[in-house]
Design a protein around this motif. Sequence first.
Motif, PDB file in Angstrom:
ATOM      1  N   LEU A  70       0.851  -1.197   0.000  1.00  0.00           N
ATOM      2  CA  LEU A  70       0.000   0.000   0.000  1.00  0.00           C
ATOM      3  C   LEU A  70       0.877   1.234   0.000  1.00  0.00           C
ATOM      4  CD1 LEU A  70      -2.341  -1.333   2.783  1.00  0.00           C
ATOM      5  CD2 LEU A  70      -3.154  -0.687   0.507  1.00  0.00           C
ATOM      6  N   GLY A 275       7.702  -2.473  -1.197  1.00  0.00           N
ATOM      7  CA  GLY A 275       6.598  -1.529  -1.231  1.00  0.00           C
ATOM      8  C   GLY A 275       5.884  -1.518  -2.572  1.00  0.00           C
ATOM      9  N   ALA A 277       6.269   0.281  -5.207  1.00  0.00           N
ATOM     10  CA  ALA A 277       7.101   0.574  -6.391  1.00  0.00           C
ATOM     11  C   ALA A 277       6.392   1.457  -7.410  1.00  0.00           C
ATOM     12  CB  ALA A 277       7.581  -0.739  -7.037  1.00  0.00           C
ATOM     13  N   ASP A 279       7.414   3.739  -9.138  1.00  0.00           N
ATOM     14  CA  ASP A 279       8.247   4.051 -10.309  1.00  0.00           C
ATOM     15  C   ASP A 279       8.043   3.086 -11.469  1.00  0.00           C
ATOM     16  OD1 ASP A 279       9.393   2.170  -8.557  1.00  0.00           O
ATOM     17  OD2 ASP A 279      11.459   2.644  -9.134  1.00  0.00           O
TER      18      ASP A 279
HETATM   19  P1  NAI Z   1       9.641   0.055  -2.785  1.00  0.00           P
HETATM   20  O1  NAI Z   1       9.937  -1.224  -2.114  1.00  0.00           O
HETATM   21  O2  NAI Z   1       8.259   0.232  -3.306  1.00  0.00           O
HETATM   22  O3  NAI Z   1      10.654   0.279  -4.022  1.00  0.00           O
HETATM   23  C1  NAI Z   1      12.057   0.356  -3.871  1.00  0.00           C
HETATM   24  C2  NAI Z   1      12.718  -0.020  -5.196  1.00  0.00           C
HETATM   25  O4  NAI Z   1      12.566  -1.411  -5.433  1.00  0.00           O
HETATM   26  C3  NAI Z   1      12.082   0.681  -6.409  1.00  0.00           C
HETATM   27  O5  NAI Z   1      13.085   0.960  -7.334  1.00  0.00           O
HETATM   28  C4  NAI Z   1      11.136  -0.357  -6.977  1.00  0.00           C
HETATM   29  O6  NAI Z   1      10.898  -0.228  -8.364  1.00  0.00           O
HETATM   30  C5  NAI Z   1      11.867  -1.653  -6.652  1.00  0.00           C
HETATM   31  N1  NAI Z   1      10.926  -2.766  -6.441  1.00  0.00           N
HETATM   32  C6  NAI Z   1      10.185  -3.011  -5.321  1.00  0.00           C
HETATM   33  N2  NAI Z   1       9.439  -4.083  -5.501  1.00  0.00           N
HETATM   34  C7  NAI Z   1       9.691  -4.550  -6.741  1.00  0.00           C
HETATM   35  C8  NAI Z   1       9.195  -5.642  -7.501  1.00  0.00           C
HETATM   36  N3  NAI Z   1       8.284  -6.501  -7.019  1.00  0.00           N
HETATM   37  N4  NAI Z   1       9.662  -5.806  -8.757  1.00  0.00           N
HETATM   38  C9  NAI Z   1      10.590  -4.970  -9.266  1.00  0.00           C
HETATM   39  N5  NAI Z   1      11.094  -3.921  -8.594  1.00  0.00           N
HETATM   40  C10 NAI Z   1      10.640  -3.714  -7.344  1.00  0.00           C
HETATM   41  O7  NAI Z   1      10.019   1.196  -1.743  1.00  0.00           O
HETATM   42  P2  NAI Z   1       9.670   2.766  -1.771  1.00  0.00           P
HETATM   43  O8  NAI Z   1       9.884   3.320  -3.130  1.00  0.00           O
HETATM   44  O9  NAI Z   1      10.426   3.303  -0.641  1.00  0.00           O
HETATM   45  O10 NAI Z   1       8.140   2.858  -1.383  1.00  0.00           O
HETATM   46  C11 NAI Z   1       7.088   3.067  -2.310  1.00  0.00           C
HETATM   47  C12 NAI Z   1       5.769   3.093  -1.555  1.00  0.00           C
HETATM   48  O11 NAI Z   1       5.483   1.823  -0.992  1.00  0.00           O
HETATM   49  C13 NAI Z   1       5.751   4.098  -0.399  1.00  0.00           C
HETATM   50  O12 NAI Z   1       4.480   4.746  -0.379  1.00  0.00           O
HETATM   51  C14 NAI Z   1       5.925   3.236   0.828  1.00  0.00           C
HETATM   52  O13 NAI Z   1       5.375   3.810   1.979  1.00  0.00           O
HETATM   53  C15 NAI Z   1       5.174   1.990   0.398  1.00  0.00           C
HETATM   54  N6  NAI Z   1       5.593   0.774   1.120  1.00  0.00           N
HETATM   55  C16 NAI Z   1       4.623  -0.120   1.435  1.00  0.00           C
HETATM   56  C17 NAI Z   1       4.950  -1.287   2.072  1.00  0.00           C
HETATM   57  C18 NAI Z   1       3.858  -2.265   2.379  1.00  0.00           C
HETATM   58  O14 NAI Z   1       2.730  -2.084   1.950  1.00  0.00           O
HETATM   59  N7  NAI Z   1       4.145  -3.319   3.130  1.00  0.00           N
HETATM   60  C19 NAI Z   1       6.344  -1.610   2.435  1.00  0.00           C
HETATM   61  C20 NAI Z   1       7.307  -0.624   1.997  1.00  0.00           C
HETATM   62  C21 NAI Z   1       6.923   0.544   1.370  1.00  0.00           C
END
Ligand code: NAI
Length: 348
Positions: A70, A275, A277, A279
């Motif tokens: 989320l 998270g 992602a 991007d």
């Molecule tokens: P993120 O984990 O979403 O992304 C960090 C990096 O890893 C990005 O470059 C992303 O493209 C890559 N990445 C992550 N998962 C991937 C996947 N399955 N496949 C390919 N690439 C992947 O962390 P970020 O950017 O700090 O957070 C984005 C949002 O997600 C924020 O709103 C954050 O609060 C939320 N979030 C939610 C979590 C949850 O629901 N448990 C845990 C961590 C973050």
Amino acid sequence: MGISVGVIRGNGIGPEITEATLRVLEATGIPFEWVPVAVGDEGMKRYGHPLPQESVRLLKDLKIAIKAPLLVDKFKGRVTCEHEDGGVGIYPSLNNAIRRELELFVDPRPIRGVKGISGRYETLDVHIMREITEDVYSGIEHRIGDDAAECVKLTTRRAAIRVAEYSFDYARRNKRRKVSCVHKANAVSMADGLFLSCFREVAERNRDIESDDYMVDATAYYLAKCPEKFDVIVASNQYGDILSDLAAGLVGSLGLAPGANVGPDGRIVVEASHGAAPDIAGQGIANPIALILSGALLLRHMGEQKWAECVENAVWKVLEEKEALTPDLGGTAKTMDVANAVISHMTI
Ligand code: NAI
């Protein structure tokens, strides 16, 4: 009658990786009935709250759920839940609110290197037990005027003992040899000191499993330098959060790190460590492996050991043979290509 499982599709890449995971789980032939649970935007739309009590009740009734990531706003992610008995829960984020409203207390995150993909971390194999009810994510923080703020690192004996006991049980159940406690008891001597002393107390009662402890900074260093030092790690909320992303990075992608939030009465909400992602959202290129492996954790929790192993083996085959790799792992495959490749190897 089908087996009802709650589904939170999440934001960003959430819906894409959820779809892929549900297809893989359906390929087992187990008669799942997916029950959508309104959380986040969907909760706001239907009930005017990101975590409505209706959804909390539904998740408690269902006991088992799959959750996609989320999006959480920086600076204003706090969530207040008003309970029917007049009580109020105030949480630092929506994810934290889900865990604590459901009394989920530990997030086991197994992270494994992949042959041919993870380079010098191919043999990394670390299971991080992250405490998820307290620490600096307790939500107890406030501003002091414009120029200062305080945040409480809450640590209780009850939570520290509970997560340590779970970690030793986990090690025994999964035939692991050692549990290491991660802390910073030299600098945070009261809070982390309590976490460590509770761990040692539990270790004393579980002497069939080896135990030791490391400072969190040294743990980061050793994970990068000689990860074979570790087997099962137990850590407070923030250290576990950070170290599991580090371990995922070492093996090649956050898209390889599954997880499960475990609570009382057989309650479990599985989710990837990563998270939403934003991007790469909406392009169909997100790696679904972390959530698919989380689905295998759900199968194991349901007692479907053979199917859990079948999904895991199929995932390793697809990865090791580089059959379908998403761009985070250097490939060009789409999210659903990965799911289909996994399904093609599922036989028991
Ligand atoms: P993120 O984990 O979403 O992304 C960090 C990096 O890893 C990005 O470059 C992303 O493209 C890559 N990445 C992550 N998962 C991937 C996947 N399955 N496949 C390919 N690439 C992947 O962390 P970020 O950017 O700090 O957070 C984005 C949002 O997600 C924020 O709103 C954050 O609060 C939320 N979030 C939610 C979590 C949850 O629901 N448990 C845990 C961590 C973050």
